[in-house]
Write an enzyme that holds these catalytic residues in place. Structure first.
Site, PDB file in Angstrom:
ATOM      1  N   PRO A   1       0.845  -1.203   0.000  1.00 52.10           N
ATOM      2  CA  PRO A   1       0.000   0.000   0.000  1.00 52.10           C
ATOM      3  C   PRO A   1       0.879   1.252   0.000  1.00 52.10           C
ATOM      4  CG  PRO A   1      -0.062  -1.115   2.131  1.00 52.10           C
ATOM      5  CD  PRO A   1       0.779  -1.959   1.250  1.00 52.10           C
TER       6      PRO A   1
ATOM      7  N   ASP B   1       5.960   2.206   1.787  1.00 55.08           N
ATOM      8  CA  ASP B   1       5.113   1.031   1.987  1.00 55.08           C
ATOM      9  C   ASP B   1       4.471   1.155   3.358  1.00 55.08           C
ATOM     10  OD1 ASP B   1       4.007  -1.414   2.506  1.00 55.08           O
ATOM     11  OD2 ASP B   1       5.700  -2.573   1.702  1.00 55.08           O
ATOM     12  N   HIS B   2       3.171   1.427   3.385  1.00 56.78           N
ATOM     13  CA  HIS B   2       2.511   1.739   4.650  1.00 56.78           C
ATOM     14  C   HIS B   2       2.464   0.547   5.594  1.00 56.78           C
ATOM     15  CE1 HIS B   2       0.435   4.270   7.350  1.00 56.78           C
ATOM     16  NE2 HIS B   2      -0.179   5.044   6.462  1.00 56.78           N
ATOM     17  N   ARG B   3       2.771  -0.643   5.100  1.00 58.06           N
ATOM     18  CA  ARG B   3       2.758  -1.792   5.997  1.00 58.06           C
ATOM     19  C   ARG B   3       3.860  -1.673   7.047  1.00 58.06           C
ATOM     20  NH1 ARG B   3       3.154  -6.533   1.710  1.00 58.06           N
ATOM     21  NH2 ARG B   3       4.744  -5.078   1.003  1.00 58.06           N
ATOM     22  N   ILE B   4       4.948  -0.958   6.688  1.00 60.39           N
ATOM     23  CA  ILE B   4       6.046  -0.875   7.640  1.00 60.39           C
ATOM     24  C   ILE B   4       6.444   0.565   7.944  1.00 60.39           C
ATOM     25  CG2 ILE B   4       7.236  -3.086   7.515  1.00 60.39           C
ATOM     26  CD1 ILE B   4       8.766  -1.905   5.107  1.00 60.39           C
TER      27      ILE B   4
END
Lengths: 499, 337
Positions: free
Chosen positions: A299, A471-474
């Site tokens: 994302p 990367d919004h996951r991290i």
């Protein structure tokens, strides 16, 4: 040629390309029956026995014990006793490039293989064995060889071989009755670093029937509709009662025609757009797959800042003045500044594969380099430990070799962060797709003079817009913002990079 | 090179093989004498006159007239083959297969396997298939799928005089039972046939036309029609490859799959009914083994699922025509996903 049997190195398994002659069970001149043991062959996996495909006299044994022989090369010739010597020689000369070469070694090196006469005695022939070489094991010579019209091949294989300039003597045959098959040609091409494109001729709507359809059985409504829509009844299914073309059949045919060529009108023949279809290159395919995966899995969110770079340009000027040839670019300084920012905000200096986060200690920064056929991202390793000049030289070296295609895999694989710079094209800002599994990518626009407001006063400054895709996951928004803030600090106050 | 009809080729080839090998014999109804001709020699030369004149040269010891019992003489031929002779059994119409089918599928096809590989059965059953002779439903069938389905039998379907000679020589010299099927409408077809002997191996297709847009696989009398369609469409710029496998068992899968891999389109033409047929079999092979190459659905062109009509008008509709083949080719060429 009847009655002469060639025994060739068998192919025992997919990977076998050659076998070692472990032991001969027969000698030249022996009379043997079909099924008798001829020799033992040792491969990288097994030792196995080759048996006689037919009875007769062993007329030739080619190859000494311990010799490696490629699959398909002749090992022995079995023929009735009454077959003339020169007939066997002719078969050997025609069957492979191996036998003639052996004869060259017998005689003067300059002699033409075909012109050389048969060796006089068995001992001479045996003496020559150890020095022979295998032309067919050298893949660069697919086109070489004698007239191959006598080689057994399937019609398709022969046609493709002709188109691809492959001499059938150079191909190991695996088909029925020893025919060369299409797969054999493909294997030979592959061994030679080539591949066979199977280009299906495109379906051709212009060939749709223009013939008289007045005799086709159709319902009156269907015939009227076909006339209105410009559909030939011969192009319609006839699913109606008693095999008539129905109204639905005509509508289906019309929608098929529309789908395949939306601008067709009845009056004018369809003008084919001049489009050339090309298969994707390997590099394009990789780019497509990886960026597709990144865009799908990661994302993305973007954070943008404007940076004033007048101070940075002054530093660049100072750096370049004494070094006439070593031109430090703005991009080199951006690599250095990013390295400093990654050390300062290590949360961005990560790789993420969907499961685990790899935290990098050093800043391994990938720099996107545009190529004719795509792009590649060579990596400046440990940029946080390197000076701007070293970085500049390294980037130049990597980019040059990237364009020449001589980068080693480890020079463009990995990294924790990428920089993509389109400023030289006058792009003022853009955003980039993350080079997964990296955590973020920095998109750099052009440095240009813009109006800025300082303490309520309008002024002119050289500005640059940076866009960080993360990367919004991290990486969360605040972290990305902290990173950009740190980066802007280093760029606007270059001396802090020295700290 | 002399021009010979298929009928002449069969006559000459059987004669030459009988001269060459004293173990070759011929048996069948009316091959030596003739029904209704008071047993006189050489009245018929078999139902289609293939063997006229042979009894004079070889005598009734090797040209054997049999009772009208296919079960008896096909069985006798199988036994003779197992005990050392090389019989050629003439079965006239292959529609009579049912009478002697046990001898074929459950006896001769099994000998080699059930006797531990110790028994050869070098036997040729020569027979005629196909519609078009106005013979009615019981004498117009194409029953080659029925024997192609049986392991242990080889099934040959030559299309022209040249192939007939090379394949018949291979069949007579083969050590297993071979079913040799000619089309009734074709045995007057002539082409150049060399006098010298040549063997055509089983399982190797011929390519009467080579092309790049679509592959037609056709058998027996259908080959000629496929070739005519290929020539007609070539003028429009559609390049058609025509494959004649020549033997349905063994089948040259390799040649068919290779061709489809290059063209991406296939039409299979066979006069047999489509259900459980060689055409359906090839469609299945192509779908299973060359699926990725296919650019259009596979089309089969066969006789409809009905006994052959006796009415000449209907019989002509029953037999796959050049127009049927052409329509199928156009459909696969124009197909868009």
């Amino acid at each position: 040629m009847s009655g002469i049997n060639k025994v060739t190195m068998p192919k025992w398994g997919m990977e076998m390309v050659e076998g070692e002659i472990a032991e001969w069970h027969v000698s030249e001149g022996d009379s043997i029956a079909e099924g008798d043991d001829l020799l033992d062959v040792e491969t990288s996996k097994i030792v196995n026995t080759v048996t006689a495909p037919a009875g007769g006299v062993v007329r030739r044994l080619l190859g000494a014990v311990g010799e490696m022989v490629p699959v398909g090369e002749i090992l022995a010739v079995i023929a009735p006793a009454d077959v003339a010597e020169d007939e066997i020689e002719r078969i050997l000369a025609g069957a492979a490039s191996r036998a003639p070469q052996q004869k060259v070694a017998d005689e003067s090196a300059a002699a033409e293989p075909q012109a050389v006469s048969a060796p006089d005695s068995d001992s001479e022939r045996k003496a020559a064995n150890p020095v022979k070489s295998f032309a067919s094991s050298q893949p660069a010579e697919l086109a070489a060889g004698a007239d191959d019209s006598g080689v057994s091949a399937t019609p398709v294989a022969r046609r493709v071989a002709r188109e691809q300039c492959v001499n059938l003597h150079q191909v190991v045959a695996s088909g029925r009755h020893g025919r060369v098959t299409l797969a054999d040609i493909e294997a030979a091409l592959e061994a030679n670093g080539r591949s066979l494109e199977k280009s299906y001729s495109a379906a051709r709507p212009e060939l749709r029937s223009q013939r008289d359809d007045s005799a086709v059985f159709a319902t009156p409504v269907a015939r009227r509709l076909a006339l209105e829509l410009g559909v030939n009844l011969l192009d319609c299914r006839n699913s109606g009662r008693h095999g008539r073309v129905s109204k639905a059949d005509v509508e289906a045919a019309a929608s098929r025609a529309l789908a395949s060529n939306p601008v067709v009108s009845r009056a004018e023949a369809p003008a084919l757009p001049s489009v050339e279809s090309q298969p994707l290159s390997g590099m394009r395919r990789t780019i497509a797959a990886r960026l597709q995966a990144s865009k799908r899995e990661a994302p993305h969110f973007r954070v943008q800042v404007d940076v004033e770079v007048d101070a940075l340009l002054a530093v660049r000027e100072q750096l370049n003045r004494p070094h006439g040839e070593a031109k430090v670019s703005l991009n080199d300084l951006l690599v250095k500044a990013s390295a400093c920012a990654l050390v300062a905000v290590p949360g961005v200096n990560v790789q993420f594969d969907g499961d685990t986060v790899q935290q990098y200690a050093d800043a391994d920064i990938a720099v996107a380099v545009a190529l004719d056929e795509g792009l590649i991202t060579p990596i400046v390793r440990g940029a946080n430990h390197k000076g701007v000049l070293a970085i500049s030289n390294e980037v130049r070296d990597l980019a040059t070799r990237a364009r020449l295609g001589t980068l080693r895999p480890e020079e463009f694989q990995g990294g924790s962060f990428s920089i993509s710079n389109l400023g030289m094209y006058g792009v003022d800002r853009f955003d980039a797709i993350i080079n997964s599994p990296q955590g973020a990518i920095l998109a750099v626009g052009a440095a240009e003079q813009r109006p800025v407001v300082r303490q309520g006063e309008l002024a002119v400054a050289t500005m640059l817009t940076l866009t960080l895709s993360s990367d919004h996951r991290i990486i969360d928004g605040a972290l990305a913002a902290r990173f950009l803030s740190a980066l802007r600090g280093f760029l606007e106050t270059p001396a802090t990079m020295l700290a | 090179m002399p021009n010979k009809t298929i009928r002449e080729v069969i006559h000459d080839t059987v004669r030459d093989e009988m001269r060459r090998d004293p173990n070759v014999i011929l048996m069948g109804e009316d091959v030596a004498g003739g029904a209704g001709c008071s047993g006189e020699d050489d009245a018929f030369g078999g139902a289609f006159g293939f063997y006229k004149g042979l009894v004079g040269e070889f005598g009734r010891g090797r040209i054997i007239d049999t009772p009208i019992s296919e079960a008896a003489y096909i069985g006798a031929a199988a036994g003779a083959a197992m005990t050392g002779l090389r019989p050629i059994a003439d079965l006239q119409f292959f529609d009579f297969l049912g009478v002697c089918f046990d001898q074929i599928y459950n006896q001769m096809a099994k000998f080699r396997y059930m006797f531990g590989g110790k028994s050869d059965t070098p036997l040729v059953i020569l027979s005629l298939v196909g519609a078009g002779l106005r013979c009615g439903a019981q004498h117009s069938q194409s029953l080659h799928p029925q024997v192609t389905a049986i392991p242990g039998l080889k099934v040959v379907m030559p299309e022209n005089a040249y192939d007939t000679k090379g394949l018949l020589l291979t069949a007579i010299r083969d050590d297993d039972p071979v079913i040799f099927l000619l089309h009734k409408l074709q045995f007057e077809n002539a082409c150049e046939v060399p006098d010298e002997e040549y063997l055509i191996p089983f399982g190797e297709a011929s390519f009467p036309r080579e092309g790049t847009d679509v592959t037609i696989v056709a058998f027996s009398a259908m080959v000629q029609k496929a070739v005519a369609v290929a020539d007609r469409l070539r003028e429009e710029g559609i390049s058609v490859e025509v494959i004649d496998p020549r033997t349905t068992s063994p089948l040259d899968e390799e040649a068919i799959l290779e061709s489809v891999e290059m063209t991406g389109r296939i039409v299979i033409v066979d006069e047999a009914w489509e259900r459980c047929s060689v055409a359906a079999d090839i469609a299945s092979i192509v779908a299973r083994k060359a699926f990725a190459a296919l650019q259009a659905p596979i089309i089969t062109v066969t006789a409809p699922h009905t006994p052959a009509p006796f009415s000449p008008v209907l019989e002509d509709l029953y037999i796959p025509s050049e127009d049927d083949i052409e329509r199928a080719v156009r459909e696969v060429v124009a197909y868009r996903r």
